[in-house]
Design a protein around this motif. Structure first.
Motif, mmCIF file in Angstrom:
data_model
loop_
_atom_site.group_PDB
_atom_site.id
_atom_site.type_symbol
_atom_site.label_atom_id
_atom_site.label_comp_id
_atom_site.label_asym_id
_atom_site.label_seq_id
_atom_site.Cartn_x
_atom_site.Cartn_y
_atom_site.Cartn_z
ATOM 1 N N CYS A 83 0.815 -1.232 0.000
ATOM 2 C CA CYS A 83 0.000 0.000 0.000
ATOM 3 C C CYS A 83 0.837 1.266 0.000
ATOM 4 O O CYS A 83 0.392 2.297 -0.484
ATOM 5 C CB CYS A 83 -0.958 -0.026 1.190
ATOM 6 N N GLY A 84 2.047 1.203 0.577
ATOM 7 C CA GLY A 84 2.882 2.405 0.635
ATOM 8 C C GLY A 84 2.519 3.344 1.768
ATOM 9 O O GLY A 84 3.165 4.387 1.927
ATOM 10 N N LYS A 85 1.513 3.001 2.548
ATOM 11 C CA LYS A 85 1.031 3.930 3.588
ATOM 12 C C LYS A 85 1.057 3.358 4.995
ATOM 13 O O LYS A 85 1.058 4.124 5.966
ATOM 14 C CB LYS A 85 -0.420 4.337 3.271
ATOM 15 N N CYS A 86 1.036 2.044 5.138
ATOM 16 C CA CYS A 86 0.971 1.462 6.487
ATOM 17 C C CYS A 86 2.323 1.598 7.178
ATOM 18 O O CYS A 86 3.331 1.964 6.562
ATOM 19 C CB CYS A 86 0.529 0.000 6.420
ATOM 20 N N CYS A 89 5.112 -0.468 5.508
ATOM 21 C CA CYS A 89 5.584 0.140 4.250
ATOM 22 C C CYS A 89 6.459 1.356 4.541
ATOM 23 O O CYS A 89 7.537 1.514 3.953
ATOM 24 C CB CYS A 89 4.400 0.551 3.381
ATOM 25 N N CYS A 97 3.720 -5.783 4.025
ATOM 26 C CA CYS A 97 2.507 -4.955 4.026
ATOM 27 C C CYS A 97 1.260 -5.819 4.228
ATOM 28 O O CYS A 97 1.113 -6.867 3.616
ATOM 29 C CB CYS A 97 2.388 -4.197 2.702
HETATM 30 ZN ZN LIG Z 1 1.549 -1.224 3.444
#
Ligand SMILES: [Zn+2]
Ligand SMILES: [Zn+2]
Length: 338
Positions: A83-86, A89, A97
């Protein structure tokens, strides 16, 4: 475009599908090289795969918006669709992720999900640059060829003072030999297939055994002055080898498992762990912050060309899978445009 698919039990081939299109921060990459990995297991049983190819390198050829890469960039295509956001990540542990994107839902089909294809789609932040002078073939080793064992070695701090046991000298285990030689440690390997034992010896492994050899544990103990190895890495995913890793490791030693399996390993907590004080970890790829360190091994190790035993046109995907399944190979890389 053409993409490789599994057509049935021990059958693979190419099909023609529409070209994928970039969307939001997901960019289109022309895949120049892709390494075979666990997909061969699906090939053997004729199972359909979501991820047909996860070790690619190529060139960005189209973007939907300005972002972290631009057209013409040479990039490694990192696996999964995190996701790039958690928190994981953001910490660089993207491989763990918990909120991976649903590729099919986002794109509208599964075309572009894998790297055994002319083109692939990937979020721009998962496309680190390939340093100048590194070929696409070598760059694919930044995933599981070199990367899988690199992450484990970082986690258990392997260095030149270690004696390391590696069980399983397939493509990932031979990659571990490259990393271990790079770090200067003494290496003992265990592998049932003679081709792979020979390759490990050519790469400079110190000792290598067949797992069926009698008194194997005692032989490893003898090589280590009766104490056992200081660290061990299982790349085989075999319970017997995981057990050997624990038994052959000395007190306060470190053990990492990177060979995938669903099988159960019995652990006796007191004799195996508490009284020995060992560290036992599982590891999947590496933290993003280590990308350039992985690349450094790829750029500087003289053994990389031995880790890539075969490069083949993707039109020979059937032969490539058969070769990997035979056990008589290290990493096999396909060229999608040939
Ligand atoms: Zn993530
Ligand atoms: Zn892989």
């Amino acid at each position: 475009m053409k993409m490789a698919v599994i057509l049935g039990e021990r059958r693979a081939g190419l099909i023609e599908v529409p070209d994928p299109q970039p969307k939001d921060n997901w960019v289109l990459i022309k895949v120049h090289a892709s390494a075979l990995c666990t997909e061969y297991k699906a090939f053997l049983v004729g199972r359909q795969l979501n991820l047909s190819g996860h070790e690619g390198a190529g060139e960005v050829i189209a973007v939907a918006q300005p972002g972290k890469v631009k057209v013409g960039d040479r990039v490694v295509i990192l696996p999964q669709f995190p996701c790039g956001k958690c928190a994981l990540c953001l910490a660089g542990d993207f491989i763990y992720c918990e909120n991976n994107s649903d590729f099919e839902e986002f794109v509208g089909s599964k075309i572009g999900i894998g790297t055994f294809a002319h083109y692939a789609l990937k979020p721009d932040w998962l496309l680190p640059p390939i340093p100048e002078g590194v070929s696409y073939e070598h760059a694919t080793m930044a995933i599981d060829g070199i990367g899988a064992s690199f992450g484990a070695f970082q986690a258990i701090h392997i260095n030149a003072s270690d004696t390391l046991l590696i069980t399983g000298l397939g493509p990932v285990g031979l990659g571990a030999v490259v990393n271990a030689r790079f770090r200067g440690c003494r290496i003992i390997g265990v592998e049932p297939i003679s081709w792979r034992r020979d390759r490990a010896l050519q790469m400079g492994i110190d000792f290598v055994f067949d797992p069926g050899e009698p008194d194997l544990l005692r032989k490893i103990m003898t090589l280590t002055g009766g104490k056992g190895v200081s660290c061990a890495l299982d790349c085989s995913g075999k319970v017997q080898s995981q057990r050997l890793c624990i038994d052959a490791t000395q007190r306060k030693g470190r053990v990492a498992f990177i060979g995938e399996t669903e099988d159960e390993l019995a652990i006796r907590v007191s004799p195996d762990m508490i009284r020995k004080g060992i560290t036992l970890i599982g590891s999947w790829l590496y933290n993003m912050s280590d990308y350039y360190n992985v690349m450094q091994v790829i750029q500087q190790s003289p053994l990389i060309d031995m880790l890539i035993s075969h490069c083949m046109p993707m039109s020979q995907i059937q032969g490539a899978f058969e070769l990997l399944a035979s056990g008589e190979s290290a990493k096999v890389v396909v060229h999608p445009w040939e």
